[in-house]
Scaffold this motif. Structure first.
Motif, mmCIF file in Angstrom:
data_model
loop_
_atom_site.group_PDB
_atom_site.id
_atom_site.type_symbol
_atom_site.label_atom_id
_atom_site.label_comp_id
_atom_site.label_asym_id
_atom_site.label_seq_id
_atom_site.Cartn_x
_atom_site.Cartn_y
_atom_site.Cartn_z
ATOM 1 N N GLU A 134 69.841 74.844 54.492
ATOM 2 C CA GLU A 134 70.951 75.487 53.882
ATOM 3 C C GLU A 134 71.567 74.438 52.951
ATOM 4 O O GLU A 134 71.482 73.154 53.453
ATOM 5 C CB GLU A 134 72.129 75.694 54.958
ATOM 6 N N HIS A 135 71.942 74.681 51.903
ATOM 7 C CA HIS A 135 72.646 73.642 50.703
ATOM 8 C C HIS A 135 71.529 72.725 50.478
ATOM 9 O O HIS A 135 71.664 71.894 49.671
ATOM 10 C CB HIS A 135 73.749 72.828 51.062
ATOM 11 N N GLY A 136 70.338 72.792 50.737
ATOM 12 C CA GLY A 136 69.057 71.869 50.470
ATOM 13 C C GLY A 136 68.897 72.043 48.960
ATOM 14 O O GLY A 136 68.515 71.044 48.336
ATOM 15 N N THR A 137 69.024 73.187 48.454
ATOM 16 C CA THR A 137 68.564 73.261 46.770
ATOM 17 C C THR A 137 69.386 72.219 46.074
ATOM 18 O O THR A 137 69.064 71.587 45.011
ATOM 19 C CB THR A 137 68.858 74.638 46.046
ATOM 20 N N ARG A 138 71.055 72.339 46.328
ATOM 21 C CA ARG A 138 71.779 71.355 45.665
ATOM 22 C C ARG A 138 71.460 69.907 46.087
ATOM 23 O O ARG A 138 71.232 69.132 44.951
ATOM 24 C CB ARG A 138 73.342 71.837 46.249
ATOM 25 N N THR A 139 71.069 69.681 47.042
ATOM 26 C CA THR A 139 70.538 68.334 47.457
ATOM 27 C C THR A 139 69.309 67.822 46.615
ATOM 28 O O THR A 139 69.336 66.852 45.986
ATOM 29 C CB THR A 139 70.499 68.378 48.859
ATOM 30 N N TYR A 140 68.491 68.904 46.750
ATOM 31 C CA TYR A 140 67.263 68.705 46.038
ATOM 32 C C TYR A 140 67.613 68.168 44.642
ATOM 33 O O TYR A 140 66.996 67.409 43.984
ATOM 34 C CB TYR A 140 66.318 69.926 46.104
ATOM 35 N N LEU A 141 68.387 68.930 43.937
ATOM 36 C CA LEU A 141 68.618 68.967 42.459
ATOM 37 C C LEU A 141 69.190 67.566 42.165
ATOM 38 O O LEU A 141 68.911 66.860 41.113
ATOM 39 C CB LEU A 141 69.586 69.847 41.944
ATOM 40 N N GLN A 142 70.117 67.149 43.086
ATOM 41 C CA GLN A 142 70.814 65.632 42.861
ATOM 42 C C GLN A 142 69.841 64.728 43.165
ATOM 43 O O GLN A 142 69.701 63.684 42.364
ATOM 44 C CB GLN A 142 71.866 65.662 43.880
#
Lengths: 125, 282, 139
Positions: free
Chosen positions: B112-120
């Motif tokens: 969950e929220h991993g995509t945002r973390t991945y982008l950063q």
């Protein structure tokens, strides 16, 4: 009293070997001493060895040109010998070409040049 | 979700999957090595880098230019320098940093929220990969500079042509740095070999502009001040035309069309001097 | 010119009042150039320029102070030298920088010649004195 550069006499030739970094006063003294000695010794040639000089600035350069002119007037040829490559390159950049000063690679060649000049001179009618 | 939580997720993921990620990363990078670097060496490099990035994230977040990334940056610069010397392309070097993205992608995007973390995280790696490219270019420039220096030494052989005559054949374009080296070497050789004549042959010089002509003139004047004669030979018709058209004054400087002519003349003068010396002794 | 002296640990200072001190100043500059690894030709050019400028200080500026330091720039190492005197200043700098122009002993090559021998050259002059600064890079 400041040191003076020794002027040695060998036959009709005066030999000056500059071995230390010159102060301006010593340069002026040398000019004076040489003029006197050319006359008193009846010299026909002057060799100035500058192989130990790490720099020749415009003041020393002017002294060499002046000595050459004075000695010619007094009947002696001057040869400056042993100028280091770095010194020659610096003088060119400085804009000093030592016009009228004869030069030779080393003392031996300087002496030969003087001998050749005096032979040519005496051969003239 | 706050940035700190992103960072926290990243640290947890990187820590818990350390061995797995390193193995995957190593596998991707390893494919591109093609034997230019040992696998053990590569794994050691990646391991160090992994730890440094992990610590930096923990200490200072995700800014690749931040203070926390000092260690990471110096590791990357070192890595990039080595790769440059080993003949890797900058793309290959940068790719080995980008590869970590591919490794983390499945693990993070599942959360969950991993995509945002991945982008950063991806942005961070972009910054770091850019750094390797920069270091790569700098290293190559250093290599080129040192090769240019070596070439300078190689391309200016000063040779003794005759007893009392030295020559230097100039080939290629003359710039001031090169002329300086030639000048120095030529004059020193005059002293070392007790030679009274020097010949600079410019047959191999394609063009002579005002600056090059100036350098040649200075060399001749310097040689003269040391008590030697300097001749310039190998002046091709076009170059003679250029020199005249440019209005460059060669003054009383001796020039010859061919090296052979210049050498003949120099040898004659050397012989005449020797003859005069003998006559002087009699 | 950029301030090369502040915070530089290699700064050497020589008071120059007579021609004896000019010799001293030359030696200090040469030592710095040697320690900095300047090539022989660069060393010779720098020391010659320093000699011209230090003599100018004695002859026209009534003496002053020479400060020299090793410096680092984008193109590697170099030597910076500053010549500061409290003399009457140079009335016409443009003219003083012209070849062959001399108001005293010398060949009129002092300032202009020194300028040609170094990579960077700056002169500030006024009724309170003259400061000449030079940098020679090893390239």
């Amino acid at each position: 009293m400041t040191d003076r550069v020794p002027v040695l006499k060998i036959g009709e030739i005066l030999l000056v070997s500059i071995q230390i970094d010159l102060e301006d006063e010593m340069v002026l003294d040398l000019q004076e001493d040489l003029s006197q000695k050319i006359v008193s010794a009846g010299a026909k040639g002057v060799v100035i060895d500058i192989s130990a000089l790490e720099i020749v600035d415009s003041f020393v350069g002017r002294m060499l040109a002046t000595i050459a002119s004075i000695s010619r007037m007094l009947g002696a040829e001057t040869v400056v010998v042993g100028m280091r490559p770095a010194v020659a390159m610096t003088l060119v950049e400085l804009g000093l070409s030592l016009q009228g000063v004869r030069t030779a690679l080393n003392l031996e060649r300087g002496l030969k040049l003087l001998r050749r000049l005096s032979t040519a001179h005496s051969a003239r009618p | 979700m706050a940035p700190e939580e992103n960072t926290q997720l990243l640290i947890e993921t990187l820590t818990s999957h350390r061995e797995e990620f390193l193995a995957q990363w190593g596998a991707i990078v390893g494919e591109a090595l093609q034997g230019r670097l040992s696998v053990a060496e590569m794994r050691r490099e990646l391991g160090e880098l992994y730890e440094a990035i992990l610590q930096a994230i923990a200490a200072g977040g995700l800014d690749a230019d931040g203070e926390a990334y000092g260690e990471t940056r110096s590791l990357l610069i070192e890595l990039s320098r080595n790769r440059a010397r080993q003949g890797f392309t900058p793309t290959e070097t940068a790719t080995s940093v980008f590869a970590l993205k591919a490794v983390l992608e499945p693990a993070l995007t599942g959360e969950e929220h991993g995509t945002r973390t991945y982008l950063q995280f991806a942005k961070l790696l972009d910054g770091l990969a850019l750094l390797t490219t920069e270091a790569y270019v700098r290293t190559r420039e250093e290599i080129i500079a040192s090769q240019a220096e070596q070439l300078l030494e190689l391309s200016t052989p000063v040779v003794q042509l005759w007893k009392g005559v030295v020559g230097v054949p100039l080939v290629g374009t003359l710039d001031s740095a090169r002329t300086q080296v030639v000048m120095e070497k030529l004059l020193q050789t005059l002293v070392d070999t007790d030679s009274t004549h020097a010949i600079i042959d410019i047959t191999g010089v394609p063009t002579v502009d005002t600056q090059v002509a100036q350098h040649l003139l200075k060399t001749v004047v310097a040689a003269r001040m040391m008590g030697a004669q300097c001749t310039i030979s190998g002046i091709r018709p076009q170059i003679a035309q250029t020199i005249v058209a440019l209005g460059i004054q060669f003054g009383d400087i001796q020039t010859n069309a061919s090296l052979a002519d210049a050498l003949r003349q120099a040898v004659r003068e050397v012989a005449k001097d020797a003859e005069d010396d003998v006559r002087g002794l009699l | 010119m950029k301030d090369y002296l502040t915070g530089n640990a290699t700064v050497e200072s020589v008071p120059v009042a007579s021609s004896k001190d000019v010799v001293q100043a030359r030696q200090v500059v040469r030592n710095l150039a040697q320690r900095g690894g300047l090539s022989l030709v660069h060393q010779t050019k720098l020391v010659t320029a320093a000699s011209e400028l230090a003599r100018n200080m004695v002859v026209y500026g009534g003496g002053g102070v020479v400060r020299a330091a090793e410096v680092n720039g984008p193109q590697g190492v170099g030597v910076f030298v500053e010549f500061r005197d409290d003399g009457p200043g140079i009335r016409d700098v443009e003219q003083a920088l012209t070849d062959g122009w001399s108001s005293g002993r010398g060949m009129g090559l002092g300032l202009s010649g020194a300028q040609r021998l170094v990579n960077e050259f700056d002169i500030q002059t006024g009724p309170d004195g003259t400061t000449v600064t030079i940098v020679k890079w090893n390239r």
